[in-house]
Write a protein that holds these residues in place. Sequence first.
Motif, mmCIF file in Angstrom:
data_model
loop_
_atom_site.group_PDB
_atom_site.id
_atom_site.type_symbol
_atom_site.label_atom_id
_atom_site.label_comp_id
_atom_site.label_asym_id
_atom_site.label_seq_id
_atom_site.Cartn_x
_atom_site.Cartn_y
_atom_site.Cartn_z
ATOM 1 N N ARG A 1 2.313 1.742 -3.457
ATOM 2 C CA ARG A 1 1.325 2.314 -4.382
ATOM 3 C C ARG A 1 1.169 3.809 -4.162
ATOM 4 O O ARG A 1 1.065 4.578 -5.120
ATOM 5 C CB ARG A 1 -0.027 1.632 -4.215
ATOM 6 N N ARG A 2 1.152 4.248 -2.906
ATOM 7 C CA ARG A 2 1.032 5.683 -2.622
ATOM 8 C C ARG A 2 2.250 6.441 -3.133
ATOM 9 O O ARG A 2 2.121 7.541 -3.666
ATOM 10 C CB ARG A 2 0.835 5.910 -1.119
ATOM 11 N N ASP B 1 0.830 -1.212 0.000
ATOM 12 C CA ASP B 1 0.000 0.000 0.000
ATOM 13 C C ASP B 1 0.862 1.258 0.000
ATOM 14 O O ASP B 1 0.566 2.225 -0.703
ATOM 15 C CB ASP B 1 -0.941 0.011 1.200
ATOM 16 N N GLN C 1 2.287 9.396 -5.950
ATOM 17 C CA GLN C 1 2.863 10.719 -5.718
ATOM 18 C C GLN C 1 3.899 11.063 -6.781
ATOM 19 O O GLN C 1 3.945 12.194 -7.266
ATOM 20 C CB GLN C 1 3.495 10.800 -4.332
#
Length: 61
Positions: A27-28, A24, A32
């Motif tokens: 993915r962030r 997770d 960004q």
Amino acid sequence: MSDLVAGLGVALVLEGLLWALAPDLARRIVAQIAGLANSRIQMAAVVAVAFGVLLVWLVRG
């Protein structure tokens, strides 16, 4: 040539650790980065390459 292959193996291990341990978060981070301007991404890449070359130069002499 074996040093190059070993270096690529280490890079794959380090890259894979983030995805294996915190997908997770990975993915962030990718989301960004996708929002950044190309010039900022290119500058970060140039700095990373320069740091990598310096690090290899210091270690390998």
